[in-house]
Design a protein around this motif. Structure first.
Motif, short mmCIF file in Angstrom:
data_model
loop_
_atom_site.label_atom_id
_atom_site.label_comp_id
_atom_site.label_asym_id
_atom_site.label_seq_id
_atom_site.Cartn_x
_atom_site.Cartn_y
_atom_site.Cartn_z
N THR A 19 -3.72 -28.31 -14.65
CA THR A 19 -4.41 -28.71 -13.42
C THR A 19 -4.24 -30.19 -13.06
OG1 THR A 19 -6.45 -29.08 -14.68
CG2 THR A 19 -6.17 -26.92 -13.65
N GLY A 20 -3.61 -30.97 -13.94
CA GLY A 20 -3.40 -32.38 -13.65
C GLY A 20 -4.70 -33.12 -13.47
N LYS A 21 -4.89 -33.71 -12.32
CA LYS A 21 -6.13 -34.41 -12.00
C LYS A 21 -7.08 -33.51 -11.22
CE LYS A 21 -4.15 -39.06 -12.05
NZ LYS A 21 -3.92 -40.33 -11.30
N GLY A 22 -6.87 -32.20 -11.38
CA GLY A 22 -7.69 -31.22 -10.68
C GLY A 22 -7.10 -30.80 -9.36
N ASN A 23 -5.92 -31.35 -9.05
CA ASN A 23 -5.31 -31.10 -7.74
C ASN A 23 -4.12 -30.16 -7.80
OD1 ASN A 23 -3.85 -33.01 -9.25
ND2 ASN A 23 -2.95 -33.94 -7.43
N LEU A 24 -3.81 -29.62 -8.99
CA LEU A 24 -2.60 -28.82 -9.13
C LEU A 24 -2.85 -27.32 -9.04
CD1 LEU A 24 -0.39 -30.39 -11.95
CD2 LEU A 24 -0.23 -30.69 -9.49
N TYR A 25 -1.94 -26.64 -8.36
CA TYR A 25 -1.87 -25.19 -8.40
C TYR A 25 -0.39 -24.86 -8.51
CZ TYR A 25 -1.50 -20.39 -6.82
OH TYR A 25 -1.18 -19.05 -6.72
N ILE A 26 0.03 -24.40 -9.68
CA ILE A 26 1.43 -24.11 -9.93
C ILE A 26 1.57 -22.61 -10.20
CG2 ILE A 26 3.48 -24.74 -11.27
CD1 ILE A 26 1.81 -27.22 -12.21
N LYS B 236 -3.85 -37.33 -25.17
CA LYS B 236 -4.63 -38.56 -25.13
C LYS B 236 -3.85 -39.75 -24.56
CE LYS B 236 -7.69 -37.32 -28.96
NZ LYS B 236 -8.12 -37.66 -30.34
N ASN B 237 -2.53 -39.64 -24.53
CA ASN B 237 -1.75 -40.75 -23.97
C ASN B 237 -1.84 -40.82 -22.45
OD1 ASN B 237 -0.91 -41.81 -26.40
ND2 ASN B 237 0.95 -40.59 -26.49
N LYS B 238 -2.29 -39.74 -21.82
CA LYS B 238 -2.61 -39.73 -20.39
C LYS B 238 -3.89 -38.93 -20.23
CE LYS B 238 1.98 -40.27 -18.26
NZ LYS B 238 2.94 -39.72 -17.26
N PRO B 239 -5.02 -39.51 -20.63
CA PRO B 239 -6.26 -38.74 -20.72
C PRO B 239 -6.79 -38.18 -19.40
CG PRO B 239 -6.68 -41.09 -21.02
CD PRO B 239 -5.20 -40.90 -21.04
N ASP B 240 -6.34 -38.74 -18.28
CA ASP B 240 -6.82 -38.25 -16.98
C ASP B 240 -6.01 -37.05 -16.48
OD1 ASP B 240 -4.61 -39.95 -16.74
OD2 ASP B 240 -5.12 -40.52 -14.68
N ILE B 241 -4.96 -36.67 -17.21
CA ILE B 241 -4.12 -35.54 -16.81
C ILE B 241 -4.43 -34.33 -17.69
CG2 ILE B 241 -1.76 -34.69 -16.53
CD1 ILE B 241 -2.40 -36.96 -14.65
N LYS B 242 -4.87 -33.25 -17.07
CA LYS B 242 -5.21 -32.03 -17.80
C LYS B 242 -4.07 -31.02 -17.72
CE LYS B 242 -9.20 -33.90 -18.44
NZ LYS B 242 -9.43 -34.61 -19.73
N LEU B 243 -3.92 -30.25 -18.77
CA LEU B 243 -2.89 -29.24 -18.83
C LEU B 243 -3.09 -28.19 -17.74
CD1 LEU B 243 -0.45 -28.46 -20.60
CD2 LEU B 243 -2.00 -27.08 -22.00
N GLU C 141 0.42 -36.81 -9.84
CA GLU C 141 0.23 -38.10 -9.17
C GLU C 141 0.46 -38.03 -7.66
OE1 GLU C 141 -0.93 -40.65 -10.70
OE2 GLU C 141 -0.65 -40.18 -12.81
N ASN C 142 0.92 -36.90 -7.16
CA ASN C 142 1.22 -36.79 -5.73
C ASN C 142 -0.05 -36.72 -4.88
OD1 ASN C 142 3.91 -36.75 -6.34
ND2 ASN C 142 4.29 -34.67 -5.63
N THR C 143 -0.03 -37.38 -3.75
CA THR C 143 -1.06 -37.16 -2.75
C THR C 143 -0.69 -35.89 -1.98
OG1 THR C 143 0.13 -38.39 -1.03
CG2 THR C 143 -1.36 -39.65 -2.47
N ALA C 144 -1.60 -35.42 -1.15
CA ALA C 144 -1.31 -34.24 -0.33
C ALA C 144 -0.10 -34.51 0.56
CB ALA C 144 -2.52 -33.87 0.50
N GLU C 145 -0.02 -35.73 1.10
CA GLU C 145 1.11 -36.11 1.96
C GLU C 145 2.41 -36.13 1.17
OE1 GLU C 145 -1.76 -37.77 1.74
OE2 GLU C 145 -2.64 -37.20 3.68
N ASP C 146 2.34 -36.65 -0.07
CA ASP C 146 3.53 -36.67 -0.93
C ASP C 146 4.05 -35.25 -1.14
OD1 ASP C 146 3.48 -39.44 -1.36
OD2 ASP C 146 2.23 -39.26 -3.15
#
Length: 287
Positions: A263-270, A254-261, A225-230
């Motif tokens: 990659t999140g919302k496509g913005n994650l690199y862990i 399915k309880n948070k369908p927009d969050i992918k394992l 849920e973080n923005t780049a600034e966050d």
């Protein structure tokens, strides 16, 4: 050189409010190309044993974890515990207390939803979500999927969120108490999604300082849920307080369908380096 060993350090199974059983979750992690994953169910470690067996079979590194619900200045704060022993007596007792209360809490919230005019029963929830630990997320999905509300966000905003008409509070401990308990149970404590704490900057800093004093070692700076600034701000806070950086998707199926394992919302690199830092800290503590 970019580390290609991608991980996810904040994941939920059906042992709490996720929709994948622990073993199935590891299969999803394999499909997503994860090298390692932390199972961090809400206030329970019941899924760890099943997840560990699946992880071994699939050759994925599993971090046994938990996400503990706490309260600070009337805000719900979540504390992640990594490498926690689920059999540590005080931890086990606290998690069992939370689990036992959850059952009566669900009944009372369903009764309040009925009083608001919704058609919903515990029997219907159990039938629709078999083999799940029922939570508010399941109630919101039921109301949405039966056409009684437009979406799950509405359910939380108007009925099931904190301070809403159908919400029943639950026993909580302080963030410092959670950190102390996690350390006692052999684990490492990290503040989950600091931005979602919704605290004023000076209050957030005060809380982080108190948790660091109690032994907290990290801050979840990389989050769906973080923005780049966050993310930049959270990384700066971690550096300022001498804390390690962690990251996670907060995957719930399915309880948070927009969050992918992973990659999140496509913005994650862990990267695996986040986990490696935790492992090195734990190793040094033993020496």
């Amino acid at each position: 050189m970019t580390d290609t060993r991608i991980i996810d350090m904040h994941v939920h199974s059906s042992a709490s409010d996720g929709t994948f059983a622990p073993a199935a979750l590891l299969s999803e992690a394999k499909k997503a190309g994860l090298y390692a994953m932390a199972l961090t169910d809400h206030d329970t470690m019941d899924g760890v044993e099943e997840a560990a067996a699946a992880a071994k079979e699939l050759d994925i590194e599993l971090v046994p974890g938990v996400e503990i619900s706490t309260e600070y200045q009337d805000r719900e704060i979540h504390v992640l515990g990594y490498y926690v022993s689920p059999e540590y007596p005080r931890m086990k007792a606290m998690l069992e207390k939370f689990r036992d209360f959850r059952s009566t809490r669900n009944v009372r919230m369903v009764q309040r939803l009925q009083e608001e005019g919704f058609s919903i029963t515990m029997e219907q929830l159990t039938e629709k979500f078999p083999d799940s630990v029922l939570t508010r997320a399941h109630m919101s999905r039921f109301l949405c999927e039966t056409g009684q509300i437009p979406d799950t966000r509405t359910a939380f905003a108007k009925y099931l969120g904190e301070n809403c008409c159908c919400y029943i509070d639950r026993p909580k401990i302080s963030p410092v108490e959670a950190v102390t308990l996690i350390l006692e149970a052999g684990g490492l404590a990290v503040l989950a999604h600091p931005v979602l704490c919704d605290l004023e900057e000076h209050v957030l800093r005060q809380m982080i300082a108190e948790m660091k004093e109690a032994g907290m070692c990290g801050l979840e700076a990389v989050y769906s849920e973080n923005t780049a600034e966050d993310e930049i701000h959270m990384k700066q806070l971690a550096e300022e307080f001498g804390l390690l950086i962690t990251g996670g998707s907060d995957f719930h199926g399915k309880n948070k369908p927009d969050i992918k394992l992973g990659t999140g919302k496509g913005n994650l690199y862990i990267p695996y380096a986040f986990l490696q830092s935790l492992k090195e800290l734990k190793k040094n503590e033993k020496n």
